[in-house]
Design a protein around this motif. Structure first.
Motif, PDB file in Angstrom:
ATOM      1  N   ALA A  54       0.828  -1.208   0.000  1.00  0.00           N
ATOM      2  CA  ALA A  54       0.000   0.000   0.000  1.00  0.00           C
ATOM      3  C   ALA A  54       0.859   1.253   0.000  1.00  0.00           C
ATOM      4  N   GLN A  55       1.943   1.247   0.783  1.00  0.00           N
ATOM      5  CA  GLN A  55       2.834   2.404   0.841  1.00  0.00           C
ATOM      6  C   GLN A  55       3.509   2.639  -0.515  1.00  0.00           C
ATOM      7  N   ALA A  56       3.912   1.572  -1.166  1.00  0.00           N
ATOM      8  CA  ALA A  56       4.578   1.705  -2.468  1.00  0.00           C
ATOM      9  C   ALA A  56       3.621   2.227  -3.525  1.00  0.00           C
ATOM     10  N   ALA A  57       2.348   1.758  -3.494  1.00  0.00           N
ATOM     11  CA  ALA A  57       1.377   2.205  -4.496  1.00  0.00           C
ATOM     12  C   ALA A  57       1.034   3.670  -4.323  1.00  0.00           C
ATOM     13  N   ILE A  58       0.831   4.106  -3.078  1.00  0.00           N
ATOM     14  CA  ILE A  58       0.478   5.507  -2.828  1.00  0.00           C
ATOM     15  C   ILE A  58       1.643   6.424  -3.187  1.00  0.00           C
ATOM     16  N   SER A  59       2.851   6.010  -2.854  1.00  0.00           N
ATOM     17  CA  SER A  59       4.027   6.832  -3.196  1.00  0.00           C
ATOM     18  C   SER A  59       4.209   6.917  -4.707  1.00  0.00           C
ATOM     19  N   LYS A  60       3.957   5.811  -5.405  1.00  0.00           N
ATOM     20  CA  LYS A  60       4.102   5.787  -6.858  1.00  0.00           C
ATOM     21  C   LYS A  60       3.121   6.734  -7.542  1.00  0.00           C
ATOM     22  N   SER A  61       1.925   6.902  -6.938  1.00  0.00           N
ATOM     23  CA  SER A  61       0.914   7.779  -7.533  1.00  0.00           C
ATOM     24  C   SER A  61       1.190   9.244  -7.269  1.00  0.00           C
ATOM     25  N   GLY A  62       2.177   9.547  -6.448  1.00  0.00           N
ATOM     26  CA  GLY A  62       2.543  10.935  -6.184  1.00  0.00           C
ATOM     27  C   GLY A  62       1.880  11.544  -4.964  1.00  0.00           C
ATOM     28  N   ILE A  63       1.214  10.732  -4.143  1.00  0.00           N
ATOM     29  CA  ILE A  63       0.576  11.240  -2.915  1.00  0.00           C
ATOM     30  C   ILE A  63       1.574  11.111  -1.774  1.00  0.00           C
ATOM     31  N   GLU A  64       1.839  12.204  -1.092  1.00  0.00           N
ATOM     32  CA  GLU A  64       2.790  12.200   0.011  1.00  0.00           C
ATOM     33  C   GLU A  64       2.054  12.136   1.344  1.00  0.00           C
ATOM     34  N   GLY A  65       2.803  11.858   2.393  1.00  0.00           N
ATOM     35  CA  GLY A  65       2.218  11.824   3.731  1.00  0.00           C
ATOM     36  C   GLY A  65       2.117  10.410   4.268  1.00  0.00           C
ATOM     37  N   ASN A  66       1.553  10.331   5.454  1.00  0.00           N
ATOM     38  CA  ASN A  66       1.427   9.042   6.132  1.00  0.00           C
ATOM     39  C   ASN A  66       0.353   8.187   5.470  1.00  0.00           C
ATOM     40  N   VAL A  67       0.614   6.896   5.380  1.00  0.00           N
ATOM     41  CA  VAL A  67      -0.331   5.943   4.801  1.00  0.00           C
ATOM     42  C   VAL A  67      -0.687   4.910   5.864  1.00  0.00           C
ATOM     43  N   ILE A  68      -1.970   4.715   6.112  1.00  0.00           N
ATOM     44  CA  ILE A  68      -2.458   3.737   7.082  1.00  0.00           C
ATOM     45  C   ILE A  68      -3.233   2.667   6.324  1.00  0.00           C
ATOM     46  N   SER A  69      -2.825   1.434   6.488  1.00  0.00           N
ATOM     47  CA  SER A  69      -3.491   0.332   5.797  1.00  0.00           C
ATOM     48  C   SER A  69      -3.879  -0.745   6.806  1.00  0.00           C
TER      49      SER A  69
END
Length: 386
Positions: free
Chosen positions: A74-89
């Protein structure tokens, strides 16, 4: 094996007794430690508010067959899309992964595609929603407003019902005690606070109040009897009330916690995060803490608040002076209290003492110094002369 029914009966009749009142400093110290830890968690570690309060984007990936390493994916996908910040999955249910990130309305399609690729599912299996912080703030404001109104009404109703503001204050302190410790546990363990949790916080206040009112009602009954008969002090009567309601409080708490524990188990193992889990977690913690405060905090605090009242002090002096024994609730054949004002010889000031126990058949009381024999027999009417 312990016979709980017999123990409960002994506590109610006074055959057994746990001294809750005299150990109030121990309970206060324990609560002070818990409250201090709770405040440290709230103001130092901070509360973990859900996305409903902070706002952001939420993605749900359904049909995930391999959830191993879902956090990294989940962290890799969100970072790849260009969204920054904390990711909670988190895992929801059996095959769904919930991903929360910073709000990015213009990057939703890219994030959905990246999540589908990472988890090996079709893009249609990924749902996205944008949540603004205004809704959570509105819920918080309504909850705080409802809490203030609730506390005001509770104080007024308890003061009118028990006819003393000190019982209302004791009940209010117990409520705040439960609320602070419950929220502090959320902060210390990092549990997420959602609107469902807020509803749970308000619900546990009602439960705690109910338990406290039941105990206070028995306290009022016992203390009124103590003032009337002068057989025991105010603190002894209050302590007896706590013992009499102890088993009932424990049973009620256990019965309430068992189904909530079952919901928690199902939520953690099968359903995952959601409204049901958030609500049941708040209820479980709050009900347990509320049962503690009703027994160990509310009544001892009430006794401390009333300890210096003239009537309470006079009652304590009278019981100490006359050596009256505590009267057991429901006991039959208890002797009547001694005549107030009698001295050590049994004679009151300027008046001969009379036994307070009537003779059999409801006859007139017999004078203390009366001697058996004819002189104490009623005189016969003289025979009429012919």
């Amino acid at each position: 094996m312990i016979n709980f029914a017999q123990v409960g009966n002994d506590l109610y009749t006074g055959k057994r007794s746990i001294d809750f009142i005299k150990r109030q400093k121990t309970w206060y110290a324990l609560s002070a430690v818990l409250i201090a830890l709770a405040l440290v968690g709230i103001f130092v570690k901070g509360l973990n508010f859900g996305i409903e309060f902070s706002g952001g984007s939420e993605f749900r990936v359904q049909g995930v067959t391999n959830s191993q390493g879902y956090e990294e994916k989940a962290q890799a996908a969100i970072s790849k899309s260009g969204i920054e910040g904390n990711v909670i999955s988190t895992i929801v249910g059996q095959d769904t992964v919930r991903v929360q990130s910073e709000a990015a309305s213009d990057r939703t399609d890219e994030a959905s595609a990246a999540l589908a690729q990472q988890f090996g599912v079709d893009k249609s299996a990924v749902s996205a929603s944008l949540i603004g912080p205004s809704w959570g703030q509105s819920v918080s404001q309504q909850a705080i407003r409802g809490l203030i109104v609730f506390l005001i009404l509770v104080t007024i109703v308890m003061a009118l019902y028990f006819r003393t503001w000190k019982m209302a204050v004791s009940g209010l302190v117990a409520l705040l005690h439960d609320l602070v410790i419950t929220v502090g546990i959320y902060a210390l363990f990092g549990f997420e606070i959602t609107p469902s949790s807020m509803i749970g916080f308000l619900t546990i206040l009602g439960y705690s109040l109910y338990d406290t009112v039941v105990v206070f009602d028995k306290v009022r009954e016992n203390t009124a009897e103590a003032f009337r008969t002068k057989r025991m002090t105010y603190s002894a009567a209050a302590n007896l009330a706590v013992n009499q309601t102890l088993v009932r409080s424990i049973n009620t708490t256990v019965v309430a916690l068992l189904p909530i524990a079952a919901v928690l188990f199902v939520g953690f193992t099968l359903l995952g995060p959601g409204t049901l889990l958030d609500l049941s977690l708040a209820l479980f913690i709050g009900i347990a803490v509320g049962a503690y405060s009703s027994i160990f905090i509310a009544t001892p605090l009430l006794v401390d608040l009333r300890r210096n009242e003239p009537a309470v002090r006079e009652l304590a002096k009278y019981v100490e002076r006359h050596g009256a024994k505590p009267h057991v609730a429901g006991q039959q054949g208890s002797p009547e209290p001694a005549v107030v004002g009698a001295d050590a010889t049994g004679a009151a000031s300027g008046t001969a003492a009379v036994s307070s126990v009537p003779s059999e058949g409801g006859a007139r009381p017999v004078h203390k110094y009366a001697q058996p024999g004819p002189r104490n027999q009623p005189k016969r009417a003289p025979k009429s002369r012919r």
